[in-house]
Scaffold this motif. Structure first.
Motif, PDB file in Angstrom:
ATOM      1  N   GLY A 124     -26.586 -70.554 -13.787  1.00 51.12           N
ATOM      2  CA  GLY A 124     -27.863 -71.230 -13.921  1.00 51.12           C
ATOM      3  C   GLY A 124     -27.969 -72.407 -12.968  1.00 51.12           C
ATOM      4  O   GLY A 124     -27.045 -72.718 -12.212  1.00 51.12           O
ATOM      5  N   LYS A 125     -29.093 -73.080 -13.022  1.00 50.21           N
ATOM      6  CA  LYS A 125     -29.336 -74.224 -12.145  1.00 50.21           C
ATOM      7  C   LYS A 125     -28.520 -75.432 -12.600  1.00 50.21           C
ATOM      8  O   LYS A 125     -28.277 -75.633 -13.786  1.00 50.21           O
ATOM      9  N   ALA A 126     -28.119 -76.232 -11.633  1.00 51.29           N
ATOM     10  CA  ALA A 126     -27.383 -77.459 -11.943  1.00 51.29           C
ATOM     11  C   ALA A 126     -28.325 -78.498 -12.524  1.00 51.29           C
ATOM     12  O   ALA A 126     -29.472 -78.617 -12.098  1.00 51.29           O
TER      13      ALA A 126
ATOM     14  N   GLY B  56     -26.086 -79.351  -4.813  1.00 56.18           N
ATOM     15  CA  GLY B  56     -26.484 -79.069  -3.434  1.00 56.18           C
ATOM     16  C   GLY B  56     -27.012 -77.658  -3.321  1.00 56.18           C
ATOM     17  O   GLY B  56     -27.123 -76.924  -4.304  1.00 56.18           O
ATOM     18  N   THR B  57     -27.351 -77.256  -2.114  1.00 54.26           N
ATOM     19  CA  THR B  57     -27.857 -75.914  -1.871  1.00 54.26           C
ATOM     20  C   THR B  57     -26.736 -74.901  -2.044  1.00 54.26           C
ATOM     21  O   THR B  57     -25.629 -75.086  -1.553  1.00 54.26           O
ATOM     22  N   SER B  58     -27.023 -73.836  -2.774  1.00 56.43           N
ATOM     23  CA  SER B  58     -26.023 -72.811  -3.018  1.00 56.43           C
ATOM     24  C   SER B  58     -26.264 -71.597  -2.133  1.00 56.43           C
ATOM     25  O   SER B  58     -27.410 -71.183  -1.936  1.00 56.43           O
ATOM     26  N   ASN B  59     -25.179 -71.043  -1.626  1.00 55.34           N
ATOM     27  CA  ASN B  59     -25.231 -69.798  -0.867  1.00 55.34           C
ATOM     28  C   ASN B  59     -24.779 -68.615  -1.712  1.00 55.34           C
ATOM     29  O   ASN B  59     -24.483 -67.546  -1.181  1.00 55.34           O
TER      30      ASN B  59
ATOM     31  N   GLY C 113     -19.621 -76.180  -6.166  1.00 56.62           N
ATOM     32  CA  GLY C 113     -18.726 -75.804  -7.249  1.00 56.62           C
ATOM     33  C   GLY C 113     -19.489 -75.293  -8.459  1.00 56.62           C
ATOM     34  O   GLY C 113     -20.726 -75.362  -8.511  1.00 56.62           O
ATOM     35  N   LEU C 114     -18.745 -74.788  -9.439  1.00 58.80           N
ATOM     36  CA  LEU C 114     -19.326 -74.250 -10.668  1.00 58.80           C
ATOM     37  C   LEU C 114     -18.848 -75.073 -11.854  1.00 58.80           C
ATOM     38  O   LEU C 114     -17.715 -75.540 -11.879  1.00 58.80           O
TER      39      LEU C 114
ATOM     40  N   GLY D 213     -12.080 -72.660  -8.124  1.00 60.52           N
ATOM     41  CA  GLY D 213     -11.137 -73.035  -7.080  1.00 60.52           C
ATOM     42  C   GLY D 213      -9.705 -72.629  -7.345  1.00 60.52           C
ATOM     43  O   GLY D 213      -8.831 -72.891  -6.524  1.00 60.52           O
ATOM     44  N   ARG D 214      -9.460 -71.988  -8.479  1.00 62.05           N
ATOM     45  CA  ARG D 214      -8.084 -71.572  -8.782  1.00 62.05           C
ATOM     46  C   ARG D 214      -8.041 -70.077  -9.046  1.00 62.05           C
ATOM     47  O   ARG D 214      -8.652 -69.583  -9.993  1.00 62.05           O
TER      48      ARG D 214
END
Length: 382
Positions: A157-159, A165-168, A215-216, A250-251
């Motif tokens: 979902g949206k932050a 920031g902009t997500s790719n 990041g998530l 990231g892991r």
């Protein structure tokens, strides 16, 4: 003079042969250009897995067998949904999902000169243990699960924070292996939960996994949302009793990882718990000595895993499928983190614990420990 005549005759015969289809088109084109090149894909793997990014190479030779390193090569696949090449890195293959693909390397100057191979793409699956502990309940008990690498973009979902920031997107090409982000989304989906939508209220069957671009972040699971109990409360995760210093995406997962997602009402000050017993099979009336230890991120969880005694915690007992309950009078751990239990009837019991502390921002006492993975005690008749 004779040389010119023979060249004219050769050109005429070549043209006639091409028209009549006597020569293969690639050979005719190569001969017409004064070339007789060949191209061969070198040392390519026959089997890879989703998330792999091999860089393939091709060798171009002229009619004399000399290598032509300056010749540009064009790469392509017959199934871009399973794998595709990146324009920025010639020969770099991005694997996206399982299947079998044909990979072709062609000369840029003459794409009829080519070599094709088949590559099988297998699933990229890690087998781990997962547990999800909400504020005051276990949402998902410790269970062995298989987590594949897949596109989780649709489950985000949206932050809501200002640092977004902009997500790719977070498709498979962003990863080498499944991560803790894939693990939590897969388990929540399997539990029947879904990403909360705009204007929906928090509910037990919803989660809020937010995409910040860089990041998530899990903001809510099953109705337990960040900041519900204090300015530091929110969701965190531990892997093999260690709090990673990176976001869940990231892991990478490793087979056998033991993962606990938990809601900390006091954030990093919440105590990550372990519970043990001096014996797990006893008879009625026989004493069982329980011990609680724990660590917050401030006293060793993220570094050297220093687990210290947890005092003033209330022992919880669950029999069969019932809810956890405290004994009356309550059994409280002492300064060594220890407490004694005696069972007066046979059966199988799960033992856990809870502890409260003052919470000024919430206005009442709040749970400050992460419910530990329970110990099972079997009680038999004398």
């Amino acid at each position: 003079m004779k040389s010119r005549v023979w060249k004219s005759i050769f050109s005429l015969l070549l043209t006639i042969s091409m028209v009549l289809g006597l020569l293969p088109s690639s050979m005719a084109a190569a001969e017409a250009n004064g070339n007789s090149h060949t191209i061969t894909i070198q040392h390519a793997p026959s089997v890879i897995k989703v998330g792999d990014k091999p860089v393939l190479q091709a060798r171009v030779l002229d009619a004399n067998g000399d290598e032509l390193s300056e010749e540009a090569v064009v790469w392509s696949t017959d199934n871009p949904e399973c794998a595709a090449f990146t324009p920025q890195h010639p020969g770099k293959l991005l694997t996206l999902k399982e299947g079998t693909i044909s990979v072709t390397a062609s000369l840029e100057s003459n794409q009829t000169i080519r070599d094709t191979i088949d590559i099988k793409i297998e699933p990229n699956i890690k087998e781990v243990y997962m547990r999800i502990e909400g504020y005051d309940r276990t949402i998902f008990p410790r269970t062995k699960v298989q987590i594949p690498l897949y596109d989780i973009s649709a489950d985000l979902g949206k932050a809501s924070g200002s640092s977004s920031g902009t997500s790719n997107g977070w498709s498979v090409d962003k990863f080498n292996n499944p991560t803790n982000a894939h693990a939590i989304v897969k388990v929540l989906r399997d539990l029947g939960m879904s990403q909360i939508k705009d204007n929906e209220e928090d509910a037990p069957d919803k989660f809020d996994f937010q995409d910040y671009g860089w990041g998530l972040y899990i903001a809510m699971i099953g109705g337990d949302r960040e900041f519900d109990h204090s300015g530091m409360s929110g969701w965190m995760y531990a892997v093999n009793d260690t709090l990673p210093s990176v976001g869940s995406q990231g892991r990478d997962l490793e087979d056998g990882d033991d993962i606990v997602w938990y809601y900390g009402a006091f954030g990093f000050d919440n105590v990550y718990m372990k519970i043990s017993a001096n014996k797990t099979h006893v008879q009625m009336g026989e004493e069982v000595r329980m011990k609680l230890t724990g660590a917050s991120s401030m006293d060793g969880l993220g570094n050297d895993k220093v687990f210290l005694p947890v005092s003033n915690a209330t022992i919880l007992i669950k029999e069969g499928g019932a809810e956890y309950k405290g004994k009356e009078p309550a059994v409280i751990t002492d300064e060594k983190g220890e407490a004694t239990l005696v069972f007066n009837k046979p059966g199988t019991y799960e033992i856990s614990a809870v502890r409260y502390r003052a919470n000024e921002s919430y206005g009442e006492e709040t749970i400050d420990i992460v419910r530990p993975y329970p110990v099972t005690i079997t009680v038999a008749s004398p």
